[in-house]
Enzyme design. Structure first.
Site: not given
Ligand SMILES: *Cc1c(COP(=O)(O)O)cnc(C)c1O
Length: 360
Positions: A35, A256
């Site tokens: 993702k 800034y």
């Molecule tokens: C993002 C996600 C993961 C992966 O988590 P990490 O901590 O990056 O390994 C696993 N399960 C779900 C449901 C997630 O949303």
């Protein structure tokens, strides 16, 4: 000349990390979580590097379509499931599996007649984000099993606190979640529980598959533990060049809001990286950057396209020198900590305008 900023993605680090995760996962199958554009690393790069994984997990059907277009033929899972009845047709066409976390999704499945579809039942064991109550799982299983074309593939849960530093504060949270899950696990449906932290630190979390995210990218889920200690290699290095140097007199301010004041005559380097590249504007004075083997502190507020660092003590740094904002020499968790966030957020928020260069 393109603007002198890029994120180098180390393909060998990605494949190394997958091997490391696989070794820790034992005989469990590995879903590579991709993702957020593969945590900022580029979905195309991830599809290639993680070809050894059993499946890709993401949250967006669009990612699934892209992964298929890059040649991914194995499994794909939507971690939040579908969002709308209109998603079911492409889901079936792309052969994508879906989480079912709520009754409204079951109602849509019942009404749609679209099939076949492989589903994974999400159980809320204490994260209190997505999922059915453990007591509901038998009812949900029966309802899903009665829908023509629906195949139940696994029971999924997600841990709130599998990292050692979180667990130090709430030592029983993983075991409490496992206890709550157990009535839902009757041995007929496989389990998918572990995220990176649980893969790394909670061997008692079993199941038949794991969902590995941040560890695949070489970042420790817990900033108290280094990537090196975990045997993983940071895959993203964000680097930009110094495009100007200012000799600033004592008492002058930089940037800034005139936030930082020189306490001595200072050499200040202007770096071609700003908050529009994903480097947080909340970063305070003193936050580390890395240049020519030394740490150079951030001075002054981060601008949209530039930031300033103090190179008074690094005389060989000059216009053209490469500054690492995070990566192999400067752990992203260390940078994130300086502004009160986690490495996850920095890599995922890398802006699209930063070119990704693949190091084979
Ligand atoms: C993002 C996600 C993961 C992966 O988590 P990490 O901590 O990056 O390994 C696993 N399960 C779900 C449901 C997630 O949303």
């Amino acid at each position: 000349m393109p603007r002198p900023i890029y994120a180098e993605i180390d393909a060998q680090a990605l494949t190394h990390n997958l091997k490391r995760v696989r070794a820790l996962a034992g005989n469990r199958e590995v879903w590579a979580v991709v993702k957020a554009n593969a945590y900022g690393h580029g979905l195309d790069n991830a599809v290639k590097a993680f070809e050894g994984a059993e499946g890709l997990a993401t949250i967006d059907l669009d990612d699934a379509a892209r992964a298929r277009s890059y040649g991914w033929t194995k499994r794909i899972l939507l971690l939040e499931g579908f969002f709308d009845a209109a998603d079911l047709e492409p889901l079936a066409q792309l052969n994508v599996e879906t989480i079912i976390h709520s009754d409204w999704q079951i109602a849509i499945l019942k009404a749609s007649g679209v099939s076949p579809v492989g589903v994974h039942i999400k159980v809320n064991t204490g994260m209190n984000r997505l999922g059915f109550a453990p007591d509901d799982v038998n009812r949900v299983k029966a309802e899903l099993a009665a829908i023509p074309g629906v195949t139940i593939l696994s029971i999924v849960t997600h841990f709130a606190n599998a990292e050692p530093s979180y667990l130090a504060e709430k030592p029983t949270s993983v075991s409490k979640q496992l206890t709550r899950l157990s009535p839902a696990m009757d041995g007929t449906v496989p389990g998918c529980m572990a995220n990176s932290a649980a893969i790394l630190w909670r061997p008692e979390v079993e199941g038949t598959s794991v969902r590995a995210g941040v560890a695949l990218y070489g970042v420790s889920p817990d900033h108290h533990v280094t990537s090196e200690e975990l045997g993983i290699i940071p895959a993203m290095t964000l680097a930009a060049r110094i495009i100007a140097v200012q000799n600033v007199a004592e008492g002058e301010t930089v940037g800034y809001g005139a936030r930082w004041t020189a306490k001595r005559p200072s050499r200040i380097a202007v770096v071609a990286c700003g908050y529009a590249d994903g480097y947080p504007r909340t970063m305070p004075d003193g936050a580390p950057t890395w240049v020519n083997g030394k740490i150079a502190p951030l001075v002054g507020a981060v601008s949209m396209d530039m930031l300033e660092i103090d190179i008074t003590d690094i005389p060989d740094a000059d216009v053209g020198s490469l500054v690492e904002l995070w990566g192999k020499n400067l752990p992203v968790n260390r940078v994130a900590q300086a502004c009160g966030t986690i490495g996850y957020e920095l890599i995922c928020a890398l802006a699209l305008r930063v070119p990704l260069t693949l190091k084979a």
